[in-house]
Design a protein around this motif. Structure first.
Motif, PDB file in Angstrom:
ATOM      1  N   LYS A 152      -2.392   2.378 -23.230  1.00 54.15           N
ATOM      2  CA  LYS A 152      -3.449   3.125 -23.926  1.00 54.15           C
ATOM      3  C   LYS A 152      -3.237   3.009 -25.427  1.00 54.15           C
ATOM      4  O   LYS A 152      -2.138   3.246 -25.935  1.00 54.15           O
ATOM      5  N   ASP A 166     -15.320  -2.069 -30.984  1.00 56.88           N
ATOM      6  CA  ASP A 166     -16.340  -1.968 -29.937  1.00 56.88           C
ATOM      7  C   ASP A 166     -16.527  -3.318 -29.241  1.00 56.88           C
ATOM      8  O   ASP A 166     -16.645  -3.390 -28.008  1.00 56.88           O
ATOM      9  N   ILE A 169     -13.465  -4.124 -27.035  1.00 54.91           N
ATOM     10  CA  ILE A 169     -13.492  -3.287 -25.831  1.00 54.91           C
ATOM     11  C   ILE A 169     -14.475  -3.855 -24.805  1.00 54.91           C
ATOM     12  O   ILE A 169     -14.167  -3.976 -23.614  1.00 54.91           O
ATOM     13  N   GLU A 170     -15.649  -4.220 -25.283  1.00 53.35           N
ATOM     14  CA  GLU A 170     -16.686  -4.741 -24.391  1.00 53.35           C
ATOM     15  C   GLU A 170     -16.290  -6.103 -23.824  1.00 53.35           C
ATOM     16  O   GLU A 170     -16.427  -6.356 -22.621  1.00 53.35           O
ATOM     17  N   SER A 173     -13.249  -5.606 -21.382  1.00 57.18           N
ATOM     18  CA  SER A 173     -13.333  -4.463 -20.460  1.00 57.18           C
ATOM     19  C   SER A 173     -12.150  -3.509 -20.653  1.00 57.18           C
ATOM     20  O   SER A 173     -11.396  -3.201 -19.731  1.00 57.18           O
ATOM     21  N   GLN A 175     -12.372  -0.311 -21.771  1.00 58.05           N
ATOM     22  CA  GLN A 175     -12.877   1.052 -21.931  1.00 58.05           C
ATOM     23  C   GLN A 175     -11.821   2.106 -21.587  1.00 58.05           C
ATOM     24  O   GLN A 175     -11.810   3.193 -22.165  1.00 58.05           O
ATOM     25  N   ASP A 176     -10.928   1.774 -20.649  1.00 52.67           N
ATOM     26  CA  ASP A 176      -9.881   2.723 -20.252  1.00 52.67           C
ATOM     27  C   ASP A 176      -8.596   2.532 -21.045  1.00 52.67           C
ATOM     28  O   ASP A 176      -7.637   3.293 -20.862  1.00 52.67           O
ATOM     29  N   ILE A 179      -9.080   3.979 -26.798  1.00 50.55           N
ATOM     30  CA  ILE A 179      -9.838   5.226 -26.925  1.00 50.55           C
ATOM     31  C   ILE A 179     -10.075   5.501 -28.405  1.00 50.55           C
ATOM     32  O   ILE A 179      -9.116   5.629 -29.178  1.00 50.55           O
TER      33      ILE A 179
END
Length: 300
Positions: A152, A166, A169-170, A173, A175-176, A179
């Motif tokens: 994380k 962003d 992240i996209e 993948s 997203q988890d 943060i």
């Protein structure tokens, strides 16, 4: 104005000429907050140091000042060497006084063991600005995820380069795994919850977030940029410094991932760095910094 008065000029590229022209009896000097060299550093063809434009006037008139202050001992030493390189053997005396301090409230907080923090957790705190290179950090995460899927990265800060994160992240993948918390004034617990602090900044004269990290026992892993991260980690003895080239920051992401994985693989070393970080932050107590200012004033 009397000879007992002391004037500190901060980024005097505009004000300094007028201050010197006043020829008042005060003791006058200036603070160097950032890297004092230009990105081109020494111009070997003409044999002189190229200064950061913000400090060029002060450095070119250093003989007219009573003192200069840097934020770290590392930059103080480098600046003295650079004056000598330029042929100025007798510049104004240079003092190193940190621009940040750690409050008693923070120093008195209970130390948190690495094993009691979120597993495989990272944090970075900064403006999301070009010189912070948050994309270098972001691009390290999918590489770390290959070995530690639960990694994380907690990002605190705002700025237009949020778009870089962003996109990462996209694309991967994540997203988890990444943060984005935005801006926050409450960072004690986030620091204490993270095992490693990441930095990809290439310009940090001091770096208040480095001080915040070590004062919470959060091990620093970052680019070996002058001068703050070098000082906070005791030249890489308390944490990890990553050598890099400005022209190849992509490689820095890979190196950062490797260093993080190495520490996750070695929790004993990570705990050792955490303990040493806590101890090193004692050098920056508010009382210690106040004493440095008192000692500096006594010399003038």
């Amino acid at each position: 104005v009397t000879s007992d008065d002391v004037l500190i000029v901060d980024r005097g590229d505009i004000d300094a000429p007028a201050v010197l022209a006043a020829k008042l009896p005060w003791k006058i000097g200036f603070v160097v907050h950032a890297e004092h060299r230009s990105p081109d550093e020494r111009d070997q063809a003409i044999g002189v140091m190229l200064w950061n434009n913000y400090y060029e006037f002060e450095f070119d008139h250093i003989d007219k000042y009573d003192y200069a202050i840097t934020a770290t001992e590392t930059e103080k030493k480098q600046l003295e060497e650079d004056f000598a390189f330029n042929g100025n053997q007798n510049p104004a005396p240079i003092f190193a006084i940190p621009v940040g301090s750690v409050s008693k409230a923070v120093l008195d907080r209970k130390h948190v063991k690495v094993a009691d923090r979120e597993p495989h957790s990272l944090i970075t705190v900064s403006r999301l600005a070009p010189e912070k290179h948050v994309d270098v950090i972001g691009n390290a995460i999918p590489l770390i995820k290959e070995k530690y899927p639960d990694v994380k990265l907690h990002v605190y800060g705002v700025g237009k380069h949020k778009e870089d994160l962003d996109k990462i992240i996209e694309e991967h993948s994540l997203q988890d795994n990444i943060i984005l918390h935005g801006h926050s004034y409450e960072l004690d617990e986030p620091y204490e919850n993270a095992q490693i602090y990441l930095s990809a900044s290439t310009s940090e004269g001091f770096g208040l977030t480095y001080l915040e990290a070590i004062s919470h026992g959060t091990t620093i892993v970052g680019l070996n940029a002058p001068y703050g991260i070098q000082e906070m980690t005791d030249q890489g003895k308390v944490g990890t410094l990553i050598d890099y080239k400005r022209s190849d920051l992509k490689s820095a992401s890979k190196k950062m991932a490797e260093e993080v994985i190495a520490l996750f693989d070695n929790p004993e070393q990570l705990q050792k760095y955490s303990d040493e970080s806590y101890a090193r932050s004692l050098n920056y107590s508010s009382e210690s910094i106040a004493k440095k200012y008192e000692e500096w004033l006594e010399t003038l």
